[in-house]
Enzyme design. Structure first.
Site, PDB file in Angstrom:
ATOM      1  N   GLU A   1       0.798  -1.155   0.103  1.00  0.00           N
ATOM      2  CA  GLU A   1      -0.168   0.060   0.046  1.00  0.00           C
ATOM      3  C   GLU A   1       0.748   1.256  -0.114  1.00  0.00           C
ATOM      4  O   GLU A   1       0.405   2.459  -0.774  1.00  0.00           O
ATOM      5  CB  GLU A   1      -1.051   0.125   1.136  1.00  0.00           C
ATOM      6  CG  GLU A   1      -2.245  -0.788   0.952  1.00  0.00           C
ATOM      7  CD  GLU A   1      -1.927  -2.302   1.335  1.00  0.00           C
ATOM      8  OE1 GLU A   1      -1.140  -2.846   1.767  1.00  0.00           O
ATOM      9  OE2 GLU A   1      -2.952  -3.134   0.930  1.00  0.00           O
TER      10      GLU A   1
ATOM     11  N   HIS B   1     -12.318  -5.124   8.325  1.00  0.00           N
ATOM     12  CA  HIS B   1     -12.530  -4.758   6.784  1.00  0.00           C
ATOM     13  C   HIS B   1     -14.030  -4.080   6.905  1.00  0.00           C
ATOM     14  O   HIS B   1     -14.750  -4.319   5.766  1.00  0.00           O
ATOM     15  CB  HIS B   1     -12.700  -6.328   6.144  1.00  0.00           C
ATOM     16  CG  HIS B   1     -11.405  -6.846   5.663  1.00  0.00           C
ATOM     17  ND1 HIS B   1     -10.559  -7.146   6.733  1.00  0.00           N
ATOM     18  CD2 HIS B   1     -10.813  -7.120   4.635  1.00  0.00           C
ATOM     19  CE1 HIS B   1      -9.403  -7.788   6.275  1.00  0.00           C
ATOM     20  NE2 HIS B   1      -9.448  -7.471   4.850  1.00  0.00           N
TER      21      HIS B   1
END
Lengths: 334, 326
Positions: free
Chosen positions: B60, B129
């Site tokens: 990321e 999530h």
């Protein structure tokens, strides 16, 4: 790299240019230190005195339009890329005539006009960002090369590893240059790192050659960087170079560096890149007076830059609210 | 007009901008060959090719670093962070680098980039999530923050975000992917910083964002049916820039303010809106503004617990009715 090999590839003119670049950085940073002691430079400064050969040697291998990413120890690199000394000094002094109008300071220098797209004070961030500039150049077909400097300490942060893998899989025109000055802030890097050479010994993990050079030998730096820059420009992808060097002072202004063995410091002061290179060029036949003249000229230049910086006004209050956004302002609501 | 799902709107919005401007490039994990883990980017690789639509490793920081470096050197990248929760592993790029470098350099560099992500709960993915983190982004000077509630807005606000010269964090809502509506054919271009009144009513003003917009509209139907209360529902759409004028004006009309937020309670975006309204329209308020939020807890995974955590139409309607009728 022997002197014979080097001298055959380094013209006298280039040698003098390398010396001038290093000497300018040295005198600039010595003055920055003096001004800090006079409480004119605030906050902190991270000096690269002793490490100039890396910035100067690499810069000489780069072309106009190439991109440079550096660390919070980045004064040398801006000087080597041609940033005028007065706005640079004025930025350290927090003045309105500073490079960034006093809004960046020593650790956050940017000179977009000369392709220096940032000094990064969060360790390792610049490696992943440099990839983006290299990707952009690749996508646009511009032929620009990106050079990204980082310290030995950055090799133990995740961004370093993400960046190397990414640069290789996208075959990016980027050259990563580790300035290994042996200390991660106050801690000896080899005591907290799994390998002896923190950057070069990791290169194999990213399918890159292992390159370790004497970072105090400006010609070796230049010649190694030139190969890597040429490779990147030709579409040959990234390189990583580990240049071993030493900072003469502490990590930052707050650090007297008492953790270092005096014998080690003395040994590295003997390897100071400036007198060493001057002696080498004199041995090749350059008249010693050439260096006296260069040093004197730079002294005048640094004096003038200092005076110009000190004469600068404090940033106007309006600067507080400029350039948060691209419209120039700071408004977040209607 | 044609029927468009929120899921398909993601690809349509990106494609619209990529067709128009070859400086627009798109990168992220599984976005190219796989078409996105939620199938939101299907077809982009086929239309625009592997130089403009790129799969990345699970890195990321490398994704956002690449977007930042590209944006400061002439491209207009769209980077995807698969789940907004993953911002936690690359937040340096967002909070320290992309957001601050224009200011630190006093305008030497620009960051015309978009970071899109899947945000929010409703799919039983559990605490790592499912978070709504738009308030993290809102708290950082230098970032624009957008969260569309409808397929049309996904396209139009993406166009506005890509064309903006500043970095925009774009929160697609995972639980809305299956929602659909009729949208005009052809190019749709919206504007950042404009709230939209989704329903007009004279009795209560409900201010919501993303998945809380349809829930608030459902709550407004319940209020009308059960209590005869007519509620206005304002879709904020853009937290930064924030359309305070629309919100203030809608509060003036009813004398009430209810914010409906999916983010956990503390420092949620609604707190800022309540603060603005109370400072600037105190006299117009008939009672204290009320925030309806997810409690200040991590999100649980089980259906029944997740349903209890998020504001529901029932909870919104009951809260509004109680405040108005006592």
């Amino acid at each position: 790299m022997t002197e014979v090999q080097s001298s055959s590839e380094i013209s006298e003119e280039l040698g003098i240019s390398l010396y001038r670049s290093m000497s300018t950085a040295r005198q600039f940073e010595k003055r920055a230190y003096d001004l800090f002691m006079q409480n004119l430079v605030k906050g902190t400064t991270h000096l690269g005195i002793g490490q100039e050969a890396v910035a100067s040697g690499v810069a000489e291998a780069m072309a106009d339009g190439d991109y440079t990413f550096v660390t919070y120890r980045g004064h040398n690199h801006l000087v080597a890329r041609g940033t005028p000394l007065a706005p640079l000094m004025a930025e350290l002094l927090g003045r309105d005539n500073g490079l960034m109008h006093g809004k960046g300071g020593s650790m956050h220098l940017i000179d977009a006009e000369r392709g220096v797209l940032g000094s990064y004070a969060i360790i390792g961030a610049q490696l992943v960002i440099a990839n983006g500039a290299a990707w952009s150049a690749q996508y646009r077909g511009s032929g620009q090369v990106t050079v990204c400097f980082f310290g030995d300490g950055a090799t133990n942060i995740g961004a370093f590893h993400e960046a190397l893998n990414f640069a290789v899989i996208w075959n990016l025109p980027v050259v990563f240059v580790c300035e290994n000055n042996l200390y991660m802030e106050y801690t000896k890097t080899d005591t907290i790192t799994a390998v002896e050479h923190p950057a070069a010994d990791r290169a194999a993990g990213y399918n890159l050659p292992r390159i370790v050079i004497d970072g105090n030998d400006v010609e070796e730096v230049y010649l190694t960087a030139k190969k890597a820059v040429d490779l990147a420009r030709a579409g040959g992808g990234p390189s990583i170079i580990e240049a071993v060097t030493y900072r003469h002072g502490g990590h930052s202004r707050a650090d007297p560096a008492k953790y270092r063995d005096p014998a080690e410091v003395a040994e590295w002061l003997e390897k100071d890149p400036l007198p060493a290179y001057r002696a080498r060029l004199i041995a090749r036949g350059v008249d010693p007076s050439v260096f006296e003249k260069i040093d004197a000229e730079i002294g005048v230049e640094v004096d003038a830059a200092t005076e110009e910086a000190k004469a600068g006004e404090w940033p106007k209050p309006e600067r507080l609210y400029t350039n948060v956004w691209a419209d120039g302002g700071a408004e977040w609501r209607n | 007009m044609s029927l468009l799902t929120y899921r398909s709107a993601v690809a349509r919005g990106i494609a619209q901008e990529m067709r128009r401007d070859d400086r627009v490039v798109f990168l992220g994990e599984d976005v190219a060959a796989a078409g996105g883990v939620f199938k939101t980017t299907v077809g982009l690789l086929e239309e625009f090719g592997p130089l403009r639509v790129r799969d990345t490793p699970i890195s990321e920081q490398a994704i956002l670093g690449a977007a930042m470096g590209a944006a400061m050197t002439g491209l207009r990248p769209i980077a995807e962070i698969m789940y907004s929760d993953f911002f936690a592993v690359c937040w340096d790029l967002v909070a320290n680098e992309i957001s601050k470098s224009r200011y630190m350099s006093d305008g030497q560099v620009s960051f015309p980039l978009v970071i899109q992500c899947g945000n929010g709960a409703g799919l039983r993915f559990g605490a790592q999530h499912s978070q709504s983190i738009e308030n993290w982004a809102m708290s950082i000077p230098g970032l624009k923050v957008v969260a569309p509630a409808t397929p049309r807005d996904v396209v139009g606000l993406m166009a506005a975000a890509v064309r903006d010269e500043d970095p925009v964090v774009f929160f697609n809502h995972k639980a809305l992917y299956a929602s659909k509506e009729e949208v005009p054919d052809g190019e749709i271009v919206d504007e950042l910083g404009k709230a939209v009144v989704r329903r007009e009513g004279g009795d209560a003003t409900i201010v919501a964002l993303a998945a809380m917009v349809p829930r608030s509209l459902a709550a407004a139907d319940l209020l009308a049916e059960e209590h005869g209360i007519q509620a206005t529902v304002v879709d904020v759409r853009s937290l930064v820039p924030l359309d305070t004028q629309t919100i203030l004006s809608e509060v003036e009309k009813t004398g009430t303010l209810f914010t409906v937020e999916e983010n956990p309670r503390l420092c949620g975006w609604g707190a800022e809106i309540v603060s603005i309204v109370t400072e600037e329209r105190w006299d117009a308020l008939d009672g204290a503004p009320i925030r309806i939020t997810t409690p200040h807890i991590p999100l649980p995974s089980a259906d029944s617990l997740e349903d209890l955590a998020l504001p529901t139409p029932r909870r919104i309607a009951d809260t509004v009715a109680k405040a108005l009728k006592g």
